[in-house]
Scaffold this active site. Structure first.
Site, PDB file in Angstrom:
ATOM      1  N   ASP A  29       0.924  -1.107  -0.072  1.00  0.00           N
ATOM      2  CA  ASP A  29       0.029  -0.125   0.096  1.00  0.00           C
ATOM      3  C   ASP A  29       0.921   1.238  -0.099  1.00  0.00           C
ATOM      4  OD1 ASP A  29      -2.286   1.308   0.060  1.00  0.00           O
ATOM      5  OD2 ASP A  29      -2.847   1.283   2.151  1.00  0.00           O
ATOM      6  N   HIS A  46       3.277   3.583  -8.916  1.00  0.00           N
ATOM      7  CA  HIS A  46       2.931   2.003  -9.041  1.00  0.00           C
ATOM      8  C   HIS A  46       4.320   1.594  -9.779  1.00  0.00           C
ATOM      9  CE1 HIS A  46      -1.147   2.227  -7.682  1.00  0.00           C
ATOM     10  NE2 HIS A  46      -1.532   3.101  -8.850  1.00  0.00           N
ATOM     11  N   LEU A 140      10.494 -20.846  -4.124  1.00  0.00           N
ATOM     12  CA  LEU A 140       9.482 -19.917  -3.812  1.00  0.00           C
ATOM     13  C   LEU A 140       8.291 -20.160  -4.593  1.00  0.00           C
ATOM     14  CD1 LEU A 140       8.749 -17.304  -1.761  1.00  0.00           C
ATOM     15  CD2 LEU A 140       9.305 -15.952  -3.805  1.00  0.00           C
TER      16      LEU A 140
HETATM   17  C1  FPP Z   1      -1.308   0.059  -3.797  1.00  0.00           C
HETATM   18  O1  FPP Z   1      -0.877   1.567  -3.773  1.00  0.00           O
HETATM   19  C2  FPP Z   1      -0.812  -0.542  -5.241  1.00  0.00           C
HETATM   20  C3  FPP Z   1      -1.786  -1.088  -6.031  1.00  0.00           C
HETATM   21  C4  FPP Z   1      -3.419  -0.641  -5.930  1.00  0.00           C
HETATM   22  C5  FPP Z   1      -1.347  -1.613  -7.361  1.00  0.00           C
HETATM   23  C6  FPP Z   1       0.085  -2.259  -7.354  1.00  0.00           C
HETATM   24  C7  FPP Z   1       0.036  -3.028  -8.386  1.00  0.00           C
HETATM   25  C8  FPP Z   1       0.734  -3.084  -9.635  1.00  0.00           C
HETATM   26  C9  FPP Z   1       1.766  -2.064  -9.833  1.00  0.00           C
HETATM   27  C10 FPP Z   1       0.899  -4.087 -10.656  1.00  0.00           C
HETATM   28  C11 FPP Z   1       2.294  -5.043 -10.539  1.00  0.00           C
HETATM   29  C12 FPP Z   1       2.328  -5.960  -9.206  1.00  0.00           C
HETATM   30  C13 FPP Z   1       3.131  -7.080  -9.283  1.00  0.00           C
HETATM   31  C14 FPP Z   1       3.009  -8.128  -8.179  1.00  0.00           C
HETATM   32  C15 FPP Z   1       4.194  -7.445 -10.173  1.00  0.00           C
HETATM   33  P1  FPP Z   1      -2.226   2.556  -3.777  1.00  0.00           P
HETATM   34  O2  FPP Z   1      -2.485   2.959  -5.286  1.00  0.00           O
HETATM   35  O3  FPP Z   1      -3.430   1.918  -3.053  1.00  0.00           O
HETATM   36  O4  FPP Z   1      -1.678   3.735  -2.909  1.00  0.00           O
HETATM   37  P2  FPP Z   1      -2.345   4.710  -1.915  1.00  0.00           P
HETATM   38  O5  FPP Z   1      -3.021   4.142  -1.002  1.00  0.00           O
HETATM   39  O6  FPP Z   1      -1.398   5.835  -1.541  1.00  0.00           O
HETATM   40  O7  FPP Z   1      -3.509   5.553  -3.145  1.00  0.00           O
END
Ligand code: FPP
Length: 253
Positions: A29, A46, A140
């Site tokens: 997060d 991201h 893993l």
């Molecule tokens: C949380 O930050 C993150 C996400 C909802 C998405 C993350 C996923 C990716 C980038 C895809 C790739 C993943 C893998 C495992 C290869 P948020 O946007 O909720 O942050 P915030 O709470 O600060 O808004």
């Protein structure tokens, strides 16, 4: 699956200390906030979060963790702006393709859980292709939760269980937690021993609701793109010092 006994003792073991988690689940997060703090678009957060994904996989391998589950996209995340959703799946797709050989060299097996029918076709195909390519590996297990909802995981299991009973493959009197778990998306995996959530939020957010029943919860204020090997090691060390009783008294564990 039962969490007892836990996997391997660390050096300074005693009754309550010294065990490694077999399965670590992570709510990654804070990507959006990380970017916003830098006056950058959320997608930049991201993108930079992918660095923390690579670091965490490496750390999990080095520490001998059996399963690492990453919450990459929740069912609720479909409510985000279309551009952000497209960006996340584009990053995911490119990451999987780019890291495929590296993951294979490290003997990593890929598994994907969630409502995959909803994800973009191109991302679905790539993820399934790499899942197949790495399926013979024995190191893993990297389990990625995509379009995942803990409640829907449970609901789907209930539906399939009911169907099995109606079709006579299962007697209602034989339903037990062990039987129920066989209908969950995580049926071949041990339950998470440790849940890590970054960004200072202290919630489970519809993640692995059944499976987290006895997980130790570890919250860290750092935003996901800044999470690194040292934070992962701290979480594992903290876990190893906790006394897990599973509802029993210490002498019985
Ligand atoms: C949380 O930050 C993150 C996400 C909802 C998405 C993350 C996923 C990716 C980038 C895809 C790739 C993943 C893998 C495992 C290869 P948020 O946007 O909720 O942050 P915030 O709470 O600060 O808004």
């Amino acid at each position: 699956m039962s969490n007892l006994p836990l996997s391997s003792p660390l050096s300074d073991s005693n009754e309550c200390h010294g065990y490694l988690p077999r399965h670590v689940a992570v709510i990654m997060d804070g990507n959006g906030r990380w970017a916003q703090k830098k006056n950058m678009p959320r997608l930049w957060g991201h993108f930079r979060g992918l660095g923390a994904v690579t670091t965490t996989i490496k750390a999990a391998i080095e520490m001998g963790i059996e399963v690492l589950t990453l919450y990459a996209f929740s069912e609720e995340n479909w409510g985000r702006p279309t551009r952000e959703i497209q960006g996340i799946f584009s990053l995911l797709e490119r990451y999987i393709i780019k890291e495929k050989d590296n993951l294979n060299d490290k003997n990593v097996r890929l598994k994907v859980i969630g409502n995959l029918e909803k994800i973009p076709v191109s991302a679905f195909k790539k993820v399934k292709q790499v899942e197949e390519q790495l399926s013979e590996n024995s190191g893993l297990i990297l389990n990625i939760a995509l379009s995942y909802s803990g409640r829907n995981d449970i609901l789907k299991a209930c539906t399939e269980l009911a169907r099995s009973a109606v079709e006579g493959q299962l007697s209602v009197d034989d339903i037990s937690p062990a039987v129920f778990e066989k209908f969950l998306s995580t049926k071949d995996l041990p339950d998470p021993d440790l849940l890590i959530r970054t960004s200072g939020e202290r919630r489970v957010s519809n993640f692995l609701l059944w499976q987290l029943a006895y997980a130790e919860l570890y919250f860290v204020d750092i935003l996901w793109p800044d999470f690194n090997q040292a934070y992962f090691a701290s979480a594992i060390e903290n876990f190893s010092k906790r006394c897990r009783r599973f509802g029993l008294v210490s002498e019985k564990v």
